[in-house]
Design a protein around this motif. Structure first.
Motif, PDB file in Angstrom:
ATOM      1  N   GLY A   1       0.776  -1.231   0.000  1.00  0.00           N
ATOM      2  CA  GLY A   1       0.000   0.000   0.000  1.00  0.00           C
ATOM      3  C   GLY A   1       0.806   1.279   0.000  1.00  0.00           C
ATOM      4  N   LYS A   2       2.073   1.213   0.477  1.00  0.00           N
ATOM      5  CA  LYS A   2       2.849   2.442   0.618  1.00  0.00           C
ATOM      6  C   LYS A   2       4.303   2.332   0.184  1.00  0.00           C
ATOM      7  N   VAL A   3       4.913   1.178   0.368  1.00  0.00           N
ATOM      8  CA  VAL A   3       6.373   1.104   0.338  1.00  0.00           C
ATOM      9  C   VAL A   3       6.932   0.600  -0.986  1.00  0.00           C
ATOM     10  N   MET A   4       6.373  -0.464  -1.500  1.00  0.00           N
ATOM     11  CA  MET A   4       6.979  -1.148  -2.635  1.00  0.00           C
ATOM     12  C   MET A   4       6.581  -0.518  -3.969  1.00  0.00           C
ATOM     13  N   ASN A   5       7.523  -0.476  -4.893  1.00  0.00           N
ATOM     14  CA  ASN A   5       7.281   0.033  -6.242  1.00  0.00           C
ATOM     15  C   ASN A   5       7.000  -1.145  -7.170  1.00  0.00           C
ATOM     16  N   TYR A   6       5.765  -1.240  -7.663  1.00  0.00           N
ATOM     17  CA  TYR A   6       5.408  -2.328  -8.572  1.00  0.00           C
ATOM     18  C   TYR A   6       4.387  -1.817  -9.588  1.00  0.00           C
ATOM     19  N   LYS A   7       4.192  -2.608 -10.627  1.00  0.00           N
ATOM     20  CA  LYS A   7       3.273  -2.215 -11.692  1.00  0.00           C
ATOM     21  C   LYS A   7       2.241  -3.309 -11.938  1.00  0.00           C
ATOM     22  N   LEU A   8       1.090  -2.893 -12.394  1.00  0.00           N
ATOM     23  CA  LEU A   8       0.057  -3.808 -12.861  1.00  0.00           C
ATOM     24  C   LEU A   8      -0.257  -3.489 -14.318  1.00  0.00           C
ATOM     25  N   PRO A   9      -0.529  -4.482 -15.159  1.00  0.00           N
ATOM     26  CA  PRO A   9      -0.636  -5.895 -14.796  1.00  0.00           C
ATOM     27  C   PRO A   9       0.711  -6.513 -14.451  1.00  0.00           C
ATOM     28  N   PHE A  10       0.648  -7.571 -13.674  1.00  0.00           N
ATOM     29  CA  PHE A  10       1.834  -8.265 -13.175  1.00  0.00           C
ATOM     30  C   PHE A  10       2.585  -8.970 -14.298  1.00  0.00           C
ATOM     31  N   THR A  11       3.901  -8.884 -14.256  1.00  0.00           N
ATOM     32  CA  THR A  11       4.753  -9.686 -15.133  1.00  0.00           C
ATOM     33  C   THR A  11       5.749 -10.443 -14.276  1.00  0.00           C
ATOM     34  N   MET A  12       6.098 -11.629 -14.708  1.00  0.00           N
ATOM     35  CA  MET A  12       7.014 -12.455 -13.915  1.00  0.00           C
ATOM     36  C   MET A  12       8.386 -11.800 -13.791  1.00  0.00           C
ATOM     37  N   GLU A  13       8.868 -11.195 -14.867  1.00  0.00           N
ATOM     38  CA  GLU A  13      10.199 -10.593 -14.839  1.00  0.00           C
ATOM     39  C   GLU A  13      10.245  -9.378 -13.923  1.00  0.00           C
TER      40      GLU A  13
ATOM     41  N   THR B   1      -4.059  -9.820   0.188  1.00  0.00           N
ATOM     42  CA  THR B   1      -3.395  -8.564  -0.155  1.00  0.00           C
ATOM     43  C   THR B   1      -3.301  -8.385  -1.658  1.00  0.00           C
ATOM     44  N   LEU B   2      -2.870  -9.417  -2.354  1.00  0.00           N
ATOM     45  CA  LEU B   2      -2.754  -9.327  -3.817  1.00  0.00           C
ATOM     46  C   LEU B   2      -4.113  -9.014  -4.453  1.00  0.00           C
ATOM     47  N   ALA B   3      -5.145  -9.687  -3.983  1.00  0.00           N
ATOM     48  CA  ALA B   3      -6.475  -9.448  -4.549  1.00  0.00           C
ATOM     49  C   ALA B   3      -6.959  -8.032  -4.257  1.00  0.00           C
ATOM     50  N   ARG B   4      -6.770  -7.579  -3.030  1.00  0.00           N
ATOM     51  CA  ARG B   4      -7.258  -6.256  -2.636  1.00  0.00           C
ATOM     52  C   ARG B   4      -6.483  -5.126  -3.305  1.00  0.00           C
ATOM     53  N   PHE B   5      -5.269  -5.426  -3.770  1.00  0.00           N
ATOM     54  CA  PHE B   5      -4.503  -4.409  -4.492  1.00  0.00           C
ATOM     55  C   PHE B   5      -4.532  -4.614  -6.006  1.00  0.00           C
ATOM     56  N   GLY B   6      -5.464  -5.447  -6.477  1.00  0.00           N
ATOM     57  CA  GLY B   6      -5.759  -5.494  -7.902  1.00  0.00           C
ATOM     58  C   GLY B   6      -4.983  -6.480  -8.750  1.00  0.00           C
TER      59      GLY B   6
ATOM     60  N   PRO C   1      -8.974 -10.942  -9.302  1.00  0.00           N
ATOM     61  CA  PRO C   1     -10.287 -10.613  -8.727  1.00  0.00           C
ATOM     62  C   PRO C   1     -10.454 -11.109  -7.296  1.00  0.00           C
ATOM     63  N   VAL C   2     -11.030 -10.264  -6.465  1.00  0.00           N
ATOM     64  CA  VAL C   2     -11.256 -10.606  -5.064  1.00  0.00           C
ATOM     65  C   VAL C   2     -12.100 -11.872  -4.943  1.00  0.00           C
ATOM     66  N   GLU C   3     -13.032 -12.069  -5.865  1.00  0.00           N
ATOM     67  CA  GLU C   3     -13.922 -13.222  -5.795  1.00  0.00           C
ATOM     68  C   GLU C   3     -13.159 -14.550  -5.836  1.00  0.00           C
ATOM     69  N   GLU C   4     -11.950 -14.532  -6.408  1.00  0.00           N
ATOM     70  CA  GLU C   4     -11.165 -15.766  -6.511  1.00  0.00           C
ATOM     71  C   GLU C   4     -10.694 -16.255  -5.143  1.00  0.00           C
ATOM     72  N   LEU C   5     -10.740 -15.392  -4.133  1.00  0.00           N
ATOM     73  CA  LEU C   5     -10.372 -15.826  -2.787  1.00  0.00           C
ATOM     74  C   LEU C   5     -11.270 -16.969  -2.308  1.00  0.00           C
ATOM     75  N   SER C   6     -12.459 -17.067  -2.844  1.00  0.00           N
ATOM     76  CA  SER C   6     -13.393 -18.128  -2.435  1.00  0.00           C
ATOM     77  C   SER C   6     -12.937 -19.511  -2.886  1.00  0.00           C
ATOM     78  N   THR C   7     -11.915 -19.580  -3.734  1.00  0.00           N
ATOM     79  CA  THR C   7     -11.421 -20.881  -4.208  1.00  0.00           C
ATOM     80  C   THR C   7     -10.248 -21.399  -3.380  1.00  0.00           C
ATOM     81  N   PHE C   8      -9.876 -20.685  -2.348  1.00  0.00           N
ATOM     82  CA  PHE C   8      -8.704 -21.036  -1.540  1.00  0.00           C
ATOM     83  C   PHE C   8      -8.693 -22.504  -1.135  1.00  0.00           C
ATOM     84  N   ARG C   9      -7.587 -23.185  -1.442  1.00  0.00           N
ATOM     85  CA  ARG C   9      -7.328 -24.583  -1.077  1.00  0.00           C
ATOM     86  C   ARG C   9      -8.315 -25.568  -1.686  1.00  0.00           C
ATOM     87  N   LYS C  10      -9.053 -25.172  -2.695  1.00  0.00           N
ATOM     88  CA  LYS C  10      -9.983 -26.097  -3.351  1.00  0.00           C
ATOM     89  C   LYS C  10      -9.299 -26.739  -4.556  1.00  0.00           C
ATOM     90  N   LEU C  11      -9.862 -27.844  -5.020  1.00  0.00           N
ATOM     91  CA  LEU C  11      -9.300 -28.544  -6.171  1.00  0.00           C
ATOM     92  C   LEU C  11      -9.255 -27.627  -7.388  1.00  0.00           C
TER      93      LEU C  11
END
Length: 283
Positions: free
Chosen positions: A46-58, A79-84, A87-97
């Motif tokens: 939220g404050k410290v790290m410099n990063y860009k979206l969309p995410f790239t592996m490099e 944290t990743l979902a809330r910072f874009g 999608p936040v909705e994907e949190l509902s799949t946590f630890r599922k097949l």
């Protein structure tokens, strides 16, 4: 747009609600350390790290973050979902097949924000150091951040990496220790004491900062910003961040019992009453 401190404080409550919902839904996961590290993740993204979206592996010319104690994936995913990042909705799949949100972070499904599979304790610092050296070779001035559990420091590979970092003057890394004094089997002092960790890290050639109030968002932001000013001086930088396992939920605090245990329905309801938001954005 940058969020205010008050918005970020509210977000820490939302992230804690996410953590509890995730582990409750599948009756598995690690809420204790996740709740304790919420301010760290919120401050970092939220404050410290410099990063860009969309995410790239490099992530060239961006700061990188590596979670070594991967079992606290719920706070990382939220944290990743809330910072874009996804999608936040994907949190509902946590630890599922077939979910991209496994119990420990993995890379094979391409979840944005995840650059290494982690959870085999002791390995994250070695990876982060390799990336930090790679950035130096590329002329990339960005920083590398890593997070480690204090119990994880009982692993020998950590100490090899600590020694390597100072010997090779890897001064573009900031490694934080979640210093909550607890691990899965009990207090770290009882399982295998770390002794004077501050002195040990300094003896290994690191610049060491310490923050006693690791669940105070403004204090966490301040110590991370201070750490940034210590980079580039020929030494790696470490932060000892004192947190409380299970922070924010009274019955989870003060014990290692909730390291890897999910709340039942009644316990979840009690926790949500403590983590009150006027307008929760629960998924």
């Amino acid at each position: 747009m940058s969020k205010s401190i008050e918005e970020l404080k509210s977000l820490t409550t939302q992230i804690r609600r996410d953590i509890l919902r995730m582990v409750h839904a599948v009756n598995s996961g690690h809420p204790g350390g996740s709740l304790g590290c919420t301010e760290y993740f919120t401050a970092l993204y939220g404050k410290v790290m410099n990063y860009k979206l969309p995410f790239t592996m490099e992530g060239k010319n961006e700061d990188h973050f590596y979670l070594s104690n991967g079992h606290i994936s719920p706070v990382f995913y939220s944290t990743l979902a809330r910072f874009g990042f996804f999608p936040v909705e994907e949190l509902s799949t946590f630890r599922k097949l077939d979910s991209r949100l496994q119990g420990h972070p993995t890379t094979h499904e391409g979840l944005p924000g995840i650059r290494i599979a982690s959870g085999s304790l002791g390995q994250g610092l070695s990876v982060a150091l390799g990336v930090a050296q790679g950035k130096k070779l590329d002329g990339d001035q960005s920083l590398v951040y890593s997070l480690h559990g204090d119990g994880e420091l009982q692993e020998g590979q950590i100490w090899e990496a600590l020694m390597y970092a100072s010997a090779k003057k890897v001064d573009n890394i900031i490694s934080t220790i979640d210093y909550n004094g607890r691990q899965i089997d009990g207090d770290t002092d009882d399982v295998l004491s770390l002794g004077n960790l501050h002195a040990k890290l300094e003896a290994f050639g690191w610049i060491v900062l310490e923050e006693k109030n690791g669940n105070d968002l403004e204090a966490v932001i301040a110590i991370l910003e201070k750490a940034k000013t210590e980079t580039g001086k020929g030494k790696p930088v470490a932060i000892l961040l004192h947190t409380e396992m299970g922070y924010g939920v009274d019955y989870m605090m003060g014990s290692h019992a909730w390291h890897g245990k999910a709340p039942n329905d009644e316990q979840l309801d009690a926790a949500f009453k403590q983590l009150y938001l006027e307008a929760p954005a629960d998924y």
